[in-house]
Design an enzyme around this catalytic site. Sequence first.
Site, PDB file in Angstrom:
ATOM      1  N   ASP A   1      33.765  29.571  44.975  1.00  0.00           N
ATOM      2  CA  ASP A   1      34.285  30.394  43.914  1.00  0.00           C
ATOM      3  C   ASP A   1      33.046  30.809  43.350  1.00  0.00           C
ATOM      4  OD1 ASP A   1      37.253  32.896  43.576  1.00  0.00           O
ATOM      5  OD2 ASP A   1      35.046  33.125  41.958  1.00  0.00           O
TER       6      ASP A   1
ATOM      7  N   ASP B   1      32.312  37.047  47.163  1.00  0.00           N
ATOM      8  CA  ASP B   1      32.221  36.162  46.346  1.00  0.00           C
ATOM      9  C   ASP B   1      32.859  34.093  46.238  1.00  0.00           C
ATOM     10  OD1 ASP B   1      34.500  36.474  44.299  1.00  0.00           O
ATOM     11  OD2 ASP B   1      33.124  35.495  42.929  1.00  0.00           O
ATOM     12  N   GLU B   2      33.802  34.411  46.957  1.00  0.00           N
ATOM     13  CA  GLU B   2      34.392  33.372  48.062  1.00  0.00           C
ATOM     14  C   GLU B   2      34.721  32.566  49.355  1.00  0.00           C
ATOM     15  OE1 GLU B   2      38.721  33.870  47.013  1.00  0.00           O
ATOM     16  OE2 GLU B   2      38.017  35.753  46.591  1.00  0.00           O
TER      17      GLU B   2
HETATM   18  P1  DGT Z   1      35.432  34.868  37.797  1.00  0.00           P
HETATM   19  O1  DGT Z   1      35.975  34.466  39.239  1.00  0.00           O
HETATM   20  O2  DGT Z   1      35.995  34.493  37.104  1.00  0.00           O
HETATM   21  O3  DGT Z   1      34.375  34.147  36.436  1.00  0.00           O
HETATM   22  O4  DGT Z   1      35.089  36.075  37.414  1.00  0.00           O
HETATM   23  P2  DGT Z   1      34.876  36.906  38.784  1.00  0.00           P
HETATM   24  O5  DGT Z   1      33.794  38.447  38.086  1.00  0.00           O
HETATM   25  O6  DGT Z   1      33.664  36.038  39.976  1.00  0.00           O
HETATM   26  O7  DGT Z   1      36.320  37.728  39.075  1.00  0.00           O
HETATM   27  P3  DGT Z   1      36.993  37.398  40.647  1.00  0.00           P
HETATM   28  O8  DGT Z   1      36.361  36.156  41.652  1.00  0.00           O
HETATM   29  O9  DGT Z   1      37.549  38.015  40.611  1.00  0.00           O
HETATM   30  O10 DGT Z   1      35.984  38.333  41.441  1.00  0.00           O
HETATM   31  C1  DGT Z   1      34.614  39.029  42.162  1.00  0.00           C
HETATM   32  C2  DGT Z   1      34.044  40.383  42.269  1.00  0.00           C
HETATM   33  O11 DGT Z   1      35.007  41.178  42.572  1.00  0.00           O
HETATM   34  C3  DGT Z   1      34.086  39.996  40.652  1.00  0.00           C
HETATM   35  O12 DGT Z   1      32.322  39.790  39.822  1.00  0.00           O
HETATM   36  C4  DGT Z   1      33.986  41.604  40.589  1.00  0.00           C
HETATM   37  C5  DGT Z   1      34.514  42.640  41.152  1.00  0.00           C
HETATM   38  N1  DGT Z   1      36.150  42.237  40.389  1.00  0.00           N
HETATM   39  C6  DGT Z   1      36.971  41.718  40.253  1.00  0.00           C
HETATM   40  N2  DGT Z   1      38.963  42.323  40.089  1.00  0.00           N
HETATM   41  C7  DGT Z   1      37.803  43.235  39.862  1.00  0.00           C
HETATM   42  C8  DGT Z   1      38.527  45.131  39.378  1.00  0.00           C
HETATM   43  O13 DGT Z   1      39.881  44.725  38.777  1.00  0.00           O
HETATM   44  N3  DGT Z   1      37.997  45.792  39.559  1.00  0.00           N
HETATM   45  C9  DGT Z   1      36.998  46.133  40.048  1.00  0.00           C
HETATM   46  N4  DGT Z   1      36.117  46.913  40.241  1.00  0.00           N
HETATM   47  N5  DGT Z   1      35.794  45.309  39.921  1.00  0.00           N
HETATM   48  C10 DGT Z   1      36.133  43.892  39.969  1.00  0.00           C
HETATM   49 CA    CA Z   2      34.601  34.170  41.115  1.00  0.00          CA
END
Ligand code: DGT
Ligand code: CA
Length: 379
Positions: free
Chosen positions: A21, A122-123
């Site tokens: 991830d 992203d996963e």
């Molecule tokens: P992490 O994995 O906890 O370091 O952080 P992220 O940002 O990679 O989070 P993840 O893996 O849950 O989600 C991947 C991408 O999906 C993230 O960069 C932006 C998008 N995303 C995640 N959650 C939301 C949300 O609640 N709303 C929207 N619009 N996009 C989201």
């Molecule tokens: Ca992520």
Amino acid sequence: MIVEGAGSSNDNTSRIIMHVDFDYFFAQCEELRKPELQTLPLVVCVFSGRTEDSGVVSTANYVARKFGVKSGMPIRVAKSKLADAQDAVFLPLDTAYYSQVSESAMSIISWYADKFECVGIDECYLDVSNRTGSFDLAATLAREIKNDVKRQTRLTCSIGIAPNKMLAKMGSDMQKPDGLTLIDSANAAKSIANMDVSRIPGIGPKTSERLQELGVKTIGDLSSFDLFRLIEEFGRKAAIYMHNAARGLDEEPVLESGERQQIMRIMTLKSDATSAMEMQHDLEELCQSVFQMIASKKLSFRTVGVLLILNNLNNVTKSKSLKVHSTSFKQLHQAAKCVLDEAMKGAGQIKVRRLGVRVSDLQSSEGQNTMFDFMVSDL
Ligand code: DGT
Ligand code: CA
């Protein structure tokens, strides 16, 4: 690198699965093209356009997360949380660019798997049972994947290694960012017992609220909760899934989809190249190597891609899909030459350090008649 086929083979009951991830993915992509953002609170937003601040936070870098900014939060709330922060940056989504970064990173990672399944931008999951044969070797391989991805794309990711997909996914989330977590069968139930039930993939807010009402808060609580009572509440299928998940059990296979299957070869050039012409010989060699692999696996391909890793470590990927599947070396080589010319336009003045050729959208060529093979090889 641990090569395909190395290590002892595994039976179906003891698998070694990785979940990769990417950390704060969209925000990290923005940092890649503007490294000066790394030290600032950075929020990637889905602006609805109604007013200047209407919309939600898609994601935020870890600097902004320290201020309490989270995915899904209204932009207005994120702005108030960052009111005292200096130089907070709010950017709109650029999904096309994130997809391009994702594709480059996924194509690097997929090379390390017996079976590769991309499950979102992203996963992804990797079944590495055959090529590693042990959790120790899988951990070494995971470090290698992290290093390779970082070297080639500058992205950091977190990896979970476990006997199944569910635990691997929970593992990748345990030590973010840039984490590596191993959960083997022996420590599985203990590792997850104290976690909230909502950490089980598939248990959303509604289910976890109902479980709370039933007195089930942690995964440990769920594992000792009466199965028949669970079936009454949630139906047989969901109840059995939850009951097994809470015990760390999950048999979902890593599913490799046709379009995602790919074969790729990458080489470091003897000297950095500034034109497609200088790489013609290496390109042919890579095409031959890829072709040998598809021929030995009796596969046909439809999409041909070229990857350039530039001197500044940026990647350029370009691909082209043929009208029909092919088993012809000539077609592969010709398509690769065209795609390389295209890719070089994206390299600008930056020299090319590494070159890769990839075929994807593969299918079995067995059963195709020889006339078809003959026709495409003569095109
Ligand atoms: P992490 O994995 O906890 O370091 O952080 P992220 O940002 O990679 O989070 P993840 O893996 O849950 O989600 C991947 C991408 O999906 C993230 O960069 C932006 C998008 N995303 C995640 N959650 C939301 C949300 O609640 N709303 C929207 N619009 N996009 C989201
Ligand atoms: Ca992520």
